[in-house]
Write an enzyme that holds these catalytic residues in place. Structure first.
Site, mmCIF file in Angstrom:
data_model
loop_
_atom_site.group_PDB
_atom_site.id
_atom_site.type_symbol
_atom_site.label_atom_id
_atom_site.label_comp_id
_atom_site.label_asym_id
_atom_site.label_seq_id
_atom_site.Cartn_x
_atom_site.Cartn_y
_atom_site.Cartn_z
ATOM 1 N N PRO A 41 0.824 -1.217 0.000
ATOM 2 C CA PRO A 41 0.000 0.000 0.000
ATOM 3 C C PRO A 41 0.856 1.264 0.000
ATOM 4 O O PRO A 41 2.069 1.210 0.230
ATOM 5 C CB PRO A 41 -0.779 -0.116 1.314
ATOM 6 N N GLU A 74 2.278 -8.532 -11.984
ATOM 7 C CA GLU A 74 0.927 -9.062 -12.189
ATOM 8 C C GLU A 74 0.135 -8.151 -13.121
ATOM 9 O O GLU A 74 -0.038 -6.980 -12.826
ATOM 10 C CB GLU A 74 0.228 -9.131 -10.811
ATOM 11 N N ALA A 115 2.565 0.741 -17.188
ATOM 12 C CA ALA A 115 1.342 0.256 -17.831
ATOM 13 C C ALA A 115 0.110 0.833 -17.133
ATOM 14 O O ALA A 115 -0.820 1.343 -17.786
ATOM 15 C CB ALA A 115 1.302 -1.278 -17.804
ATOM 16 N N CYS A 173 -4.817 -0.106 -7.546
ATOM 17 C CA CYS A 173 -3.561 -0.023 -8.307
ATOM 18 C C CYS A 173 -3.264 1.333 -8.927
ATOM 19 O O CYS A 173 -2.164 1.851 -8.770
ATOM 20 C CB CYS A 173 -3.555 -1.072 -9.413
ATOM 21 N N PHE A 174 -4.223 1.889 -9.668
ATOM 22 C CA PHE A 174 -3.904 3.052 -10.496
ATOM 23 C C PHE A 174 -3.309 4.213 -9.699
ATOM 24 O O PHE A 174 -2.224 4.693 -9.993
ATOM 25 C CB PHE A 174 -5.134 3.528 -11.271
#
Length: 307
Positions: free
Chosen positions: A48, A116, A174, A227-228
Site C-alpha cells: 500500500p 501481475e 502500464a 492499483c492506479f
C-alpha cells in the site's frame, strides 16, 4: 471445501480453485515448512501507499515485503528462486537482495520480477490468455525456470524477458498509461458539458482511430481500485527522488484530474438537488470500484458519498 466462501469475488475463480485444490494447489499454515521445501517462492503481499514517515502519501510501504524476505531467509536451507509478484517501486529487488544475501547461512537466492497484469473482473481470462507475461532477472537459469512454467500454457512469443529494473518499472508504467487515458477522456467530458458536445460520441470518434483504440475511453466518475492511484503516486515519488520534477508533475496531473472529476460529479448531484441533500435519501447502485469484483478499495462511490 465450500468454494462459495472464497474471500475474493472473481468470475471463474471458484471453478479454478475447485479443479486445482488437492491436485496441485495446497494451503498450509506451516509457512516455514512450505518455504523450506520450495524451489521457487512467489511474494504476492500488499504494497500500500505509505501513511507515515518518509514518502508518506506517495511511496510504497514495503514492510510486508521486508517481513516476507526475512521469513524466507530464516526458513531456507537450500537455494531458492524468489519471484516478486507484488507491484513494487523500481529497485525493490535491491532491498530484497540485501536482506536475503546477508543471512549468513550460505543459501543462494536468485530474484526475479514477474509483475501481475491480471485485471480484476477478468483475471481468470487474463490468466488463461495473457497479452504478455513479463519476467525480469539477471540469472539466466532462474529466468528460464520461470519461463518454462508459463510456457506450459502461454505461447513463447508472449513471454517477454527483460532486466530486473525494466520489469519492475513496466508494471507502474502500464497502469499509469491506462489511468492517463481515463483522466484524458474525463477532462474532455467537462469540456463537452460546456460546449454541447457528447463525450460518448467524441470517444467513439477518436476510438476508431487505430492509433488510439477504444479501450479506457469511457467517461466516468473517475478511476478507483487499489492499483492506479497507488502506482502513479509511486511513479511520481520515484521521479522526485531522482530530481525529475517535470516528469513527476506530468504524472501527478493524472491524479489531480481524477480527484477533480470525482468532486465535480458530487457537486453536480448536490446542485441538481437545489444545493441541499439534508433529509434526502440517495441510493448508490454499486459500491465496488468496477463491475464483477467485490473490491471497494479507492472506489469513486466512496468519495462521492463522503462529499
Amino acid at each position: 471445501a465450500d468454494l462459495s466462501r472464497l474471500p475474493v469475488y472473481e468470475p471463474g475463480l471458484a471453478e479454478v480453485v475447485g479443479e486445482a485444490r488437492g491436485r496441485n494447489l495446497f494451503f498450509s499454515t506451516d509457512v516455514d515448512g512450505a518455504i523450506a521445501g520450495a524451489d521457487m517462492v512467489f511474494i504476492s503481499v500488499n504494497t500500500p501507499t505509505k501513511t507515515y514517515g518518509k514518502g508518506k502519501g506517495m511511496a510504497a510501504d514495503l514492510k510486508y515485503i521486508e517481513l516476507c524476505a526475512r521469513q524466507i531467509a530464516a526458513a531456507s536451507t537450500s537455494d531458492k528462486i524468489i519471484v516478486e509478484k507484488s507491484t513494487l517501486p523500481v529497485r525493490t529487488a535491491e532491498a530484497l537482495k540485501s536482506i536475503l544475501h546477508n543471512t549468513g547461512n550460505g543459501v543462494n537466492f536468485h530474484i526475479l520480477s514477474n509483475p501481475e497484469f491480471l485485471a480484476e473482473g477478468t483475471a481468470i481470462a487474463d490468466l488463461h490468455s495473457p497479452d504478455r507475461v513479463l519476467i525480469g532477472g539477471e540469472n539466466d537459469g532462474a529466468v528460464r525456470a520461470l519461463v518454462d512454467i508459463y510456457a506450459s500454457w502461454v505461447p513463447r512469443e508472449r513471454i517477454l524477458t527483460t532486466n530486473l529494473w525494466s520489469s519492475e518499472l513496466s508494471k507502474l508504467t502500464a497502469n499509469a498509461f491506462l489511468a492517463q487515458r481515463v483522466s484524458s477522456i474525463n477532462a474532455i467530458s467537462e469540456l463537452c458539458e460546456r460546449t454541447g458536445a457528447n463525450v460518448e460520441e467524441v470517444a467513439r470518434a477518436i476510438g476508431t482511430d487505430s492509433r488510439i483504440g477504444p479501450r479506457f475511453l469511457k467517461a466516468s466518475v473517475g478511476f478507483g481500485g487499489s492499483c492506479f492511484q497507488k502506482d502513479i503516486l509511486n511513479l511520481v515519488y520515484i521521479a522526485r527522488s531522482y530530481g525529475l520534477e517535470e516528469v513527476a508533475h506530468y504524472w501527478e496531473q493524472v491524479i489531480t484530474m481524477n480527484d477533480h472529476q470525482k468532486q465535480r460529479f458530487a457537486d453536480n448531484i448536490v446542485q441538481t438537488m437545489y444545493n441541499t441533500v439534508s433529509g434526502k435519501k440517495i441510493a448508490f447502485l454499486g459500491w465496488a470500484f468496477k463491475k464483477d469484483t467485490n473490491d471497494t478499495r479507492e472506489s469513486a462511490a466512496i468519495h462521492v458519498a463522503d462529499a
